[in-house]
Write a protein that holds these residues in place. Sequence first.
Motif, mmCIF file in Angstrom:
data_model
loop_
_atom_site.group_PDB
_atom_site.id
_atom_site.type_symbol
_atom_site.label_atom_id
_atom_site.label_comp_id
_atom_site.label_asym_id
_atom_site.label_seq_id
_atom_site.Cartn_x
_atom_site.Cartn_y
_atom_site.Cartn_z
ATOM 1 N N PRO A 392 0.812 -1.220 0.000
ATOM 2 C CA PRO A 392 0.000 0.000 0.000
ATOM 3 C C PRO A 392 0.848 1.274 0.000
ATOM 4 O O PRO A 392 0.425 2.300 -0.523
ATOM 5 C CB PRO A 392 -0.811 -0.100 1.291
ATOM 6 C CG PRO A 392 -0.735 -1.517 1.702
ATOM 7 C CD PRO A 392 0.519 -2.094 1.132
ATOM 8 N N THR A 547 -7.005 -2.589 -5.738
ATOM 9 C CA THR A 547 -6.701 -4.016 -5.765
ATOM 10 C C THR A 547 -7.968 -4.827 -5.984
ATOM 11 O O THR A 547 -7.954 -6.036 -5.859
ATOM 12 C CB THR A 547 -6.039 -4.462 -4.449
ATOM 13 O OG1 THR A 547 -6.805 -3.945 -3.374
ATOM 14 C CG2 THR A 547 -4.619 -3.978 -4.345
ATOM 15 N N SER A 548 -9.069 -4.126 -6.318
ATOM 16 C CA SER A 548 -10.317 -4.861 -6.538
ATOM 17 C C SER A 548 -10.310 -5.489 -7.924
ATOM 18 O O SER A 548 -10.126 -4.801 -8.922
ATOM 19 C CB SER A 548 -11.495 -3.903 -6.400
ATOM 20 O OG SER A 548 -12.533 -4.309 -7.259
ATOM 21 N N PRO A 549 -10.542 -6.812 -8.008
ATOM 22 C CA PRO A 549 -10.529 -7.476 -9.319
ATOM 23 C C PRO A 549 -11.552 -6.872 -10.281
ATOM 24 O O PRO A 549 -11.256 -6.695 -11.456
ATOM 25 C CB PRO A 549 -10.898 -8.918 -8.986
ATOM 26 C CG PRO A 549 -10.732 -9.066 -7.531
ATOM 27 C CD PRO A 549 -10.794 -7.736 -6.907
ATOM 28 N N HIS A 572 -5.987 -7.502 -17.003
ATOM 29 C CA HIS A 572 -6.264 -8.189 -15.739
ATOM 30 C C HIS A 572 -6.239 -9.706 -15.960
ATOM 31 O O HIS A 572 -5.588 -10.443 -15.218
ATOM 32 C CB HIS A 572 -7.637 -7.740 -15.230
ATOM 33 C CG HIS A 572 -8.129 -8.485 -14.032
ATOM 34 N ND1 HIS A 572 -7.537 -8.356 -12.797
ATOM 35 C CD2 HIS A 572 -9.151 -9.363 -13.879
ATOM 36 C CE1 HIS A 572 -8.166 -9.123 -11.936
ATOM 37 N NE2 HIS A 572 -9.154 -9.742 -12.566
ATOM 38 N N VAL A 576 -3.682 -12.309 -14.198
ATOM 39 C CA VAL A 576 -4.187 -13.364 -13.319
ATOM 40 C C VAL A 576 -3.656 -14.711 -13.787
ATOM 41 O O VAL A 576 -3.260 -15.557 -12.993
ATOM 42 C CB VAL A 576 -5.731 -13.365 -13.296
ATOM 43 C CG1 VAL A 576 -6.265 -14.633 -12.644
ATOM 44 C CG2 VAL A 576 -6.239 -12.142 -12.571
ATOM 45 N N ALA A 584 -1.671 -12.912 -5.910
ATOM 46 C CA ALA A 584 -1.547 -12.735 -4.453
ATOM 47 C C ALA A 584 -2.026 -11.337 -4.045
ATOM 48 O O ALA A 584 -2.677 -11.165 -3.012
ATOM 49 C CB ALA A 584 -0.098 -12.938 -4.028
ATOM 50 N N ALA A 585 -1.716 -10.345 -4.883
ATOM 51 C CA ALA A 585 -2.075 -8.974 -4.521
ATOM 52 C C ALA A 585 -3.561 -8.726 -4.677
ATOM 53 O O ALA A 585 -4.158 -7.966 -3.923
ATOM 54 C CB ALA A 585 -1.281 -7.996 -5.388
ATOM 55 N N VAL A 586 -4.183 -9.350 -5.661
ATOM 56 C CA VAL A 586 -5.540 -8.967 -6.034
ATOM 57 C C VAL A 586 -6.597 -9.984 -5.597
ATOM 58 O O VAL A 586 -7.695 -9.613 -5.206
ATOM 59 C CB VAL A 586 -5.587 -8.751 -7.569
ATOM 60 C CG1 VAL A 586 -7.008 -8.540 -8.030
ATOM 61 C CG2 VAL A 586 -4.710 -7.576 -7.946
ATOM 62 N N LEU A 587 -6.260 -11.232 -5.658
ATOM 63 C CA LEU A 587 -7.309 -12.234 -5.451
ATOM 64 C C LEU A 587 -7.234 -12.962 -4.114
ATOM 65 O O LEU A 587 -8.101 -13.772 -3.810
ATOM 66 C CB LEU A 587 -7.278 -13.272 -6.582
ATOM 67 C CG LEU A 587 -7.753 -12.745 -7.945
ATOM 68 C CD1 LEU A 587 -7.602 -13.818 -8.999
ATOM 69 C CD2 LEU A 587 -9.199 -12.296 -7.866
ATOM 70 N N SER A 588 -6.234 -12.715 -3.331
ATOM 71 C CA SER A 588 -6.121 -13.477 -2.095
ATOM 72 C C SER A 588 -7.177 -13.019 -1.090
ATOM 73 O O SER A 588 -7.574 -11.884 -1.102
ATOM 74 C CB SER A 588 -4.739 -13.313 -1.489
ATOM 75 O OG SER A 588 -4.581 -11.999 -1.028
#
Lengths: 588, 603
Positions: A392, A547-549, A572, A576, A584-588
């Motif tokens: 961040p 960081t929202s998909p 995106h 992915v 890891a940054a976006v979907l975890s």
Amino acid sequence: MSTAALSPGADGPAAPVAGGRPLLRQVLRERRRPAVVSTLGGVVHQTCEAFVPVLIGVLVDRAIERRDAGELVLWIVVLALLFAVLTTAYRVQLLTLVGGLEHGEHDLRTALARRILAAAGIAAPPRPGAVRSDVGGSAGAQVTVAGSDARRTVDVLEAVSVGGAAIAAIVVTAAVLLATSLPLGLLVLLGTPPLLYALQLLARPLERRSGVDQARAAEAAGVATDLASGLRVLKGIGAERAGAERYRVASRRALDAAVRAGVAQNLLLGANVLISGAFLAVVAWVGGRLALDGTISIGELVAAVGLTQFLVGPLQRLAFASTLLAESRAAADRVSALLDAAPDRDDPRSADHDDAPPPRSAVALAVAPTAAGTPALDVAPGEHLGVATADPAVSTALVHLLAHRGEAPPGALRVDGAPTSDLALDAARGLVLVADHDAALFSGTVRDNVLAAAAAGLDLDAVLDASGADEAVRAIPGGLDGQVGERGRSLSGGQRQRVALARALAAAPPVLVLHEPTTAVDAVTEARIASGVRRLRDGRTTVVVATSPSLLAACDRVVLLGGDGVLAEGTHAELVEREDAYRAAVLS
Amino acid sequence: MSAPDAPVTAGRPDGGRPVATADLLPTADPREARRVVGRLVADRPVLAIASLLVLVGGAAAGLAVPPLLGLVVDIVTDDRGTGDLAVAAGLLLVAAVVQALLTGVGGQLVVRLGESVLADLRERVVGRALRIPLRRVERAGSGDLLSRIGGDVEIVSRAISATVPTIAGAGLTVGLTVIGLVVLDWRLALAALAAAPIQVFALRAYLRDAVPVYRRQRILEGERTQQLLDAFAGAPTSRALRIGGARLDRVRETSGAARDEALHGFRLLARMFPKLNGAELVGLSAVVIAGFLLVDAGTISVGTATAGALYFHRAFDPIGTLLMLVDEIQEGTTALARLVGVASIEPPEDPADPATPRDGEVVLHGVGHEHVPGHPVLHDVDLRIAPGERVALIGTTGAGKTTLARLVCGIDRPTRGAIRIGGATLDELGPSRAADTVLLVTQEVHVFAGTLGDDLRLARPDASDDELLAALCTVGAEGWVTALPEGLATVVGEGGREPTTTQAQQLALARLVLRDPLVAVLDEATAESGSAGARELERSADGALAGRTALVVAHRLTQAATADRVVVLEAGRVVEQGPHDELVAAGGPYAQLWGAWASARER
């Protein structure tokens, strides 16, 4: 947009001042007329007050003792005239003084608000040697400075007016006594200064202590307000009893402090009564002996004791004026520290009055790498770029740079090749608008807020639709004309965020930067916003730092930033697919 | 700027949701308020009587001064010699000493009496206020309670600590002056009364004209403060949007309005002074003329006439003080009535024999709810959450998620159906037991002012530092807390260090851990902190919820994916429920949602 209102010199003290004392001098200089007129009014009023006991003495002497009806009528007429002058002078003093105070306070407050709202901002760590460490900090502290300290600063006018009048009254009293009888006059004239000094000597430590105690007493009020503001949280964890107990402890401590403060104040009051009473006894004794000798008349004796009784008032007012002056100085220190606070970012070109830039739709944006850790980024005209980070701090540094917050090297940011550092901050921010996820709303209606910075020819419905604010508006009592409350507090977090997003979209800037615009909305609405923003900003340069998909999936291109620069880029879906770090940054 | 069709909200301090006046918290009538204060004073009979006696004594000693000065005049006119004069001067000195002593002691007694009455009152009010059901507070608007225990307590405090002693002193002086004049000679007292009609007239004009102006002035000053806070707290936003000019205009407008009203008020006040000075002139002249006639008739001595005039002169200031304080007395009484109103609300009582929840099972049976009659927000919800199970609640805004969460916590009562926690209804548990059993953490963060340790100990007052650190560890916050130079002793909240939203929410979760309830409800507790923070908070929530029955109103679908079961609400109905994987496979509304969230993942 009236940016001109933010330029210096529109009203109020504009020239930069250094420290509290110069500010006080400046206030006195600017309010010369009310200061002088109200002091004169005060002097006349106090002089008249001093002559009331003298006239009582004359009436006793010439009318009552000699049983002379003619003298009675004559001196009552004189008394009436005296009262007419007295009351007029008081009116003049009060009205000019209050006029000076109210106008001075307002102007100083406006100057402070202008400084706080200025495009240059206020540097987060205050300059070394600043009087109060939090002066540039919390809004609450700034409100205290602009609210009550502005008033206390101009109270210097009252200190001058009241103090001047009190001194005049003491001088007149002494003069009349000297004219009546040299020994009596000397007694008052020489007796008063030590009397004053003794009172001051007593008052200082007592006032200091009582001030500390009063501050402690006020803490209980702070605890109560704090508990009430957090009522929902408190009740959520069932801590009502613990909260009440905490308040009880604070309240008992406040009680002890208030009682101690009361002891100090009443000791002082008692000393005051004792000293002035004893002085009166001495004057009565000396005056009585002089009257027995025939050196002075009975009327003069009455006048002398009357004047001595009267003298208590001016003495107390003089002490009041000196306290007021000390408070005024302390407040002026805080006011000038805020007025002179170092800027968050220098804005040397603000005086050029660069107005809003000509409307352009598709502009290119280039970010040069900086020491703050932001990597090079190029955004094509009309592109929708997604920026994702695992850290961040990296996205925050980038957002600060894009928002023109904090100092940055010249040329760190270019729009269509031209460095924004060549522009006034307002103009630069007109080109690149950064919408923070926690942007503030302002009290007023939803409509006021959405339209606060709206561009000409706005399609309100399209903006409300794209931001998902239409749904929020339906849930707000009164809809678009519903009140959002102080800082938007009447709305839920999700409603606030969507109204703020609508406001940013309505501004239709050449470059729009959205920083985590959907942190407080549900997943369904977030998906709607992602496609809505994409549609509304089609063909206009837009950067989404998130960081929202759902938001990133709606972008043309996504870059993954790390501490050392761009780690990966692509759509995106591509990222992915192939980047573990991105997943890891976006979907975890 | 408010719309003409929304007059209810216009001018309300919180400018917020429309609230009918009938829904404000109760206000006692002034008589009731005085009765309550009277009872509190009567609880301290010795102190009350001692204060009164000492103050009367002090004022009486002060009133010995004019007759003694009159005596000096008589000694001189009768040429009685220095011996008598020394006696008179000595008596003056004694009067000064006695008056000083009694004033100083009496003032202290009054402060002690007033402050202890005030402390009792404010503790009762705050204690009550915190126990009023939340729905009652919300119906009134949270600003109402805040203004009472913040603003009104302060107004009453000021009145008690500053106004009451002044009024007592001035009132006693004026009252005893009248008595003194009567004792001196009743005809002098009668003459002095000539001033009274003018004073009454001045006071009535003042109350009629100026007091409404003062009230308006206070409202405008409140608006000014609010506008300053609005503008300053939003300064970064207005810089970004380049609307600082408009904000400054609003500040200038409200500050200017407050200034103009204040000037108006002072002009009205200035009109009163000629009348008061006129009253002084008339009264003084009347006393002097009466003295002249009485001395002429040989009824009284010159000294008595002098004493009468000096008496009256001495009362100038106290009378002015009393008249100027009338407004503050009225204001204090109004604030007091609002406080007593809060103190008179009866909080819900615990049942005589509260039920004990068997375990952390939560059962909703046929639950329906309407905030406004005829507008149901929940329909016929059946839901059983097994002890220790974690259920995620998913749905769009307005689907009824928060309503459901509030019903489970007992904040609102369901209009239809029943809710049982561990086999017992919330009524059978009673408010205290329910508050130990089901806790709620919402996205609203508030860090209570004080040290970090104080903040956490609200949840468990007797917790040791180790227990606090253990709770912080459970929610993954021990890292940043122990990194603080002062650790748990760090001052946070208003006036201290502002924790980030994530940190504040971790503290909230740590408080939950310390309270250790069977059932925890999280209402979007991880929202509003940015996505990175949200992920960290999800881990914190995992720690905090371990071993508890949990209902999580989820904002990020990752929270749903890790829950034991997902419940999808739509327009107040449960449309789908089951484990994440099953729902994704089923291809219903949840699967669609998940697809939009993690679109690429499914490819």
